[in-house]
Design a protein around this motif. Sequence first.
Motif, mmCIF file in Angstrom:
data_model
loop_
_atom_site.group_PDB
_atom_site.id
_atom_site.type_symbol
_atom_site.label_atom_id
_atom_site.label_comp_id
_atom_site.label_asym_id
_atom_site.label_seq_id
_atom_site.Cartn_x
_atom_site.Cartn_y
_atom_site.Cartn_z
ATOM 1 N N SER A 130 -8.457 -5.840 15.394
ATOM 2 C CA SER A 130 -7.915 -7.196 15.404
ATOM 3 C C SER A 130 -8.319 -8.217 16.308
ATOM 4 C CB SER A 130 -6.467 -7.207 14.678
ATOM 5 O OG SER A 130 -5.629 -6.730 15.801
ATOM 6 N N MET A 131 -8.150 -7.625 17.566
ATOM 7 C CA MET A 131 -8.420 -8.370 18.702
ATOM 8 C C MET A 131 -10.013 -8.927 18.711
ATOM 9 S SD MET A 131 -5.565 -8.664 20.498
ATOM 10 C CE MET A 131 -5.031 -9.000 18.850
ATOM 11 N N MET A 132 -10.698 -8.093 18.204
ATOM 12 C CA MET A 132 -12.247 -8.678 18.192
ATOM 13 C C MET A 132 -12.359 -9.759 17.084
ATOM 14 S SD MET A 132 -15.596 -6.657 17.056
ATOM 15 C CE MET A 132 -15.035 -6.533 15.355
ATOM 16 N N PHE A 133 -11.642 -9.446 15.988
ATOM 17 C CA PHE A 133 -11.307 -10.484 14.868
ATOM 18 C C PHE A 133 -10.944 -11.691 15.313
ATOM 19 C CE2 PHE A 133 -12.138 -7.274 11.194
ATOM 20 C CZ PHE A 133 -13.481 -7.239 11.211
ATOM 21 N N LEU A 134 -9.994 -11.572 16.156
ATOM 22 C CA LEU A 134 -9.343 -12.960 16.808
ATOM 23 C C LEU A 134 -10.336 -13.907 17.200
ATOM 24 C CD1 LEU A 134 -6.343 -13.699 17.327
ATOM 25 C CD2 LEU A 134 -6.669 -12.928 19.725
ATOM 26 N N GLY A 135 -11.595 -13.456 17.724
ATOM 27 C CA GLY A 135 -12.426 -14.448 18.183
ATOM 28 C C GLY A 135 -12.908 -15.423 16.860
ATOM 29 N N LEU A 136 -13.053 -14.678 15.875
ATOM 30 C CA LEU A 136 -13.457 -15.152 14.278
ATOM 31 C C LEU A 136 -12.631 -16.032 13.783
ATOM 32 C CD1 LEU A 136 -15.454 -15.102 12.187
ATOM 33 C CD2 LEU A 136 -14.270 -13.321 11.172
ATOM 34 N N THR A 137 -11.338 -15.728 13.879
ATOM 35 C CA THR A 137 -10.210 -16.685 13.288
ATOM 36 C C THR A 137 -10.078 -17.774 14.427
ATOM 37 O OG1 THR A 137 -8.427 -15.253 14.367
ATOM 38 C CG2 THR A 137 -8.976 -14.738 12.007
ATOM 39 N N LEU A 138 -10.136 -17.667 15.708
ATOM 40 C CA LEU A 138 -9.876 -18.742 16.611
ATOM 41 C C LEU A 138 -11.175 -19.626 16.431
ATOM 42 C CD1 LEU A 138 -8.315 -17.185 19.779
ATOM 43 C CD2 LEU A 138 -7.306 -18.946 18.102
ATOM 44 N N ALA A 139 -12.423 -19.336 15.918
ATOM 45 C CA ALA A 139 -13.246 -20.210 15.859
ATOM 46 C C ALA A 139 -13.275 -21.253 14.845
ATOM 47 C CB ALA A 139 -14.597 -19.420 15.416
ATOM 48 N N ASN A 140 -12.460 -20.862 13.693
ATOM 49 C CA ASN A 140 -12.135 -21.987 12.932
ATOM 50 C C ASN A 140 -10.766 -22.741 13.097
ATOM 51 O OD1 ASN A 140 -13.371 -21.166 10.038
ATOM 52 N ND2 ASN A 140 -12.587 -19.120 10.965
ATOM 53 N N VAL A 141 -10.208 -22.613 14.361
ATOM 54 C CA VAL A 141 -9.138 -23.430 14.847
ATOM 55 C C VAL A 141 -9.591 -24.261 15.905
ATOM 56 C CG1 VAL A 141 -6.871 -23.486 15.868
ATOM 57 C CG2 VAL A 141 -7.501 -21.637 14.145
ATOM 58 N N ILE A 142 -10.565 -23.668 16.883
ATOM 59 C CA ILE A 142 -10.824 -24.403 18.050
ATOM 60 C C ILE A 142 -12.385 -24.714 18.000
ATOM 61 C CG2 ILE A 142 -11.328 -24.197 20.376
ATOM 62 C CD1 ILE A 142 -8.754 -22.378 20.498
ATOM 63 N N GLY A 143 -13.263 -23.680 17.651
ATOM 64 C CA GLY A 143 -14.839 -23.676 18.069
ATOM 65 C C GLY A 143 -15.335 -24.586 16.892
ATOM 66 N N VAL A 144 -15.069 -24.724 15.689
ATOM 67 C CA VAL A 144 -15.646 -25.227 14.609
ATOM 68 C C VAL A 144 -15.290 -26.798 14.707
ATOM 69 C CG1 VAL A 144 -15.813 -25.987 12.332
ATOM 70 C CG2 VAL A 144 -16.120 -23.331 13.145
ATOM 71 N N PRO A 145 -13.942 -27.261 14.967
ATOM 72 C CA PRO A 145 -13.684 -28.706 15.053
ATOM 73 C C PRO A 145 -14.357 -29.241 16.421
ATOM 74 C CG PRO A 145 -11.621 -27.261 14.398
ATOM 75 C CD PRO A 145 -12.857 -26.268 14.751
ATOM 76 N N LEU A 146 -14.069 -28.650 17.405
ATOM 77 C CA LEU A 146 -14.752 -29.108 18.568
ATOM 78 C C LEU A 146 -16.308 -29.198 18.629
ATOM 79 C CD1 LEU A 146 -12.646 -27.457 21.424
ATOM 80 C CD2 LEU A 146 -12.404 -29.772 20.516
ATOM 81 N N SER A 147 -16.871 -28.220 18.062
ATOM 82 C CA SER A 147 -18.488 -28.280 17.806
ATOM 83 C C SER A 147 -18.785 -29.342 16.793
ATOM 84 C CB SER A 147 -18.951 -26.980 17.590
ATOM 85 O OG SER A 147 -18.754 -25.967 18.638
ATOM 86 N N THR A 148 -17.970 -29.494 15.927
ATOM 87 C CA THR A 148 -18.368 -30.602 14.838
ATOM 88 C C THR A 148 -18.100 -31.855 15.592
ATOM 89 O OG1 THR A 148 -17.613 -28.989 12.927
ATOM 90 C CG2 THR A 148 -17.689 -31.495 12.622
ATOM 91 N N LEU A 149 -17.007 -32.261 16.203
ATOM 92 C CA LEU A 149 -16.787 -33.591 16.870
ATOM 93 C C LEU A 149 -17.862 -33.715 17.939
ATOM 94 C CD1 LEU A 149 -15.012 -35.889 17.292
ATOM 95 C CD2 LEU A 149 -13.804 -34.257 19.384
ATOM 96 N N LEU A 150 -18.353 -32.820 18.611
ATOM 97 C CA LEU A 150 -19.516 -33.152 19.627
ATOM 98 C C LEU A 150 -20.834 -33.251 18.687
ATOM 99 C CD1 LEU A 150 -19.916 -32.640 22.745
ATOM 100 C CD2 LEU A 150 -20.677 -30.299 22.071
ATOM 101 N N GLY A 151 -20.953 -32.455 17.723
ATOM 102 C CA GLY A 151 -22.250 -32.792 16.969
ATOM 103 C C GLY A 151 -22.286 -34.019 16.411
#
Length: 405
Positions: A130-151
């Motif tokens: 689950s600690m590895m999967f934490l990166g996947l779930t956090l991507a939907n909270v942080i990575g995707v919104p910030l990368s979308t905004l940047l894009g």
Amino acid sequence: MPIALLALAIGAFGIGTTEFVIMGVLPEVAGDLGVSIPTAGHLISGYALGVVIGAPLLTAAAVRLSRKTMLLGMMAVFTVGNLLSALASGYGFLLVARVLTALPHGAFFGVGAVVAAGMVEPGRRARAISMMFLGLTLANVIGVPLSTLLGQQLGWRAAFWVVTAIGVAAMAAIVALVPNQPRQHQVGLRGELSAFRRPQVWLALGIAMLGFGGVFAAYSYIAPMMTQVAGFDAGSVTLLLALFGLGATVGNVLGGRFADRALMPSLYVSLGGLAVVLALFVFTAHDKLLAPITIFLIGAVAFVAAPTVQMRIMDKAVEAPTLAAAANHSAFNIANAGGAFLGGVVIDAGFGYTSPNWVGAALAVIGLALALFSGLLDRREKQLRRNALSVTPNPATPYPATTTP
């Protein structure tokens, strides 16, 4: 938990970000490359197809390598794919780059799950996953919104440059932090394939496909559901999707703890809860207060099952878990495509934007039925073993001496 899990989480964060960021910059991609939005949408399905194909093929091709080398190789392919995406000169080139990027997705998670579980004691394996999967779930909270905004602000290519950098960081972290696991614990391709002779492995893959198919039947249509039914403006959709990701993050962490304590009961509760929440979403989708709460709950109850199903597959393919663990992510992406397709069918049939929630609830119920059947087989196997032991003579007990007349 071992610090090496951070390296796996960084890789998972990059993979999760690149998989879903394309949805946020789709209009920019279509406009820049001169294609329609539906045509640009093939970049999403192309990625899913790459995951389904790549998970078993790349794992099989690299199964004789050390697991650390496999992780580095998968992340290298991922990074090159994102680099080519950022440099793509046309739509066809970008589509090929997206498929290339997707190929190591499932293999990375499959190998990573085995590595994560191997770094901790048996009673903490699901938590490590689950600690590895934490990166996947956090991507939907942080990575995707910030990368979308940047894009959206700097051009869609900027989003892929960011994910390329994350891939480089993940490779450096794997080199520095992930230990080399002894090769004697690995088996060849024939041994890995032997795991698929076990019905319980196929049952676990079916549970993953149906359970998460239920999630994606609803998740794929959250945007029109929230704008056309609940009455949110289009700008609120990103926040609502981030709320789903936050729920998934909480559920994933809880799922690892629950699975280490009672794996199958955790799976039953997760799938049963998912069916109930999706059915409720048919009604709560009309309310601006209840809809966001329900979206959070869908993410939470669904992702309790993520480390649980992964652990179940590895338990049932215990001598050769790598290929089976990777196949779980093929099943996940089949669920993504299949759930979205079935949700679209009921909308096209005129049942309304909330009807995919009924489809999702039905798929979750079928997944629960498979899980219950799998648990029943476990109990039957245990009973057969007990019966066999009860009729086996105890060699420590001497037989009565025989006398001659």
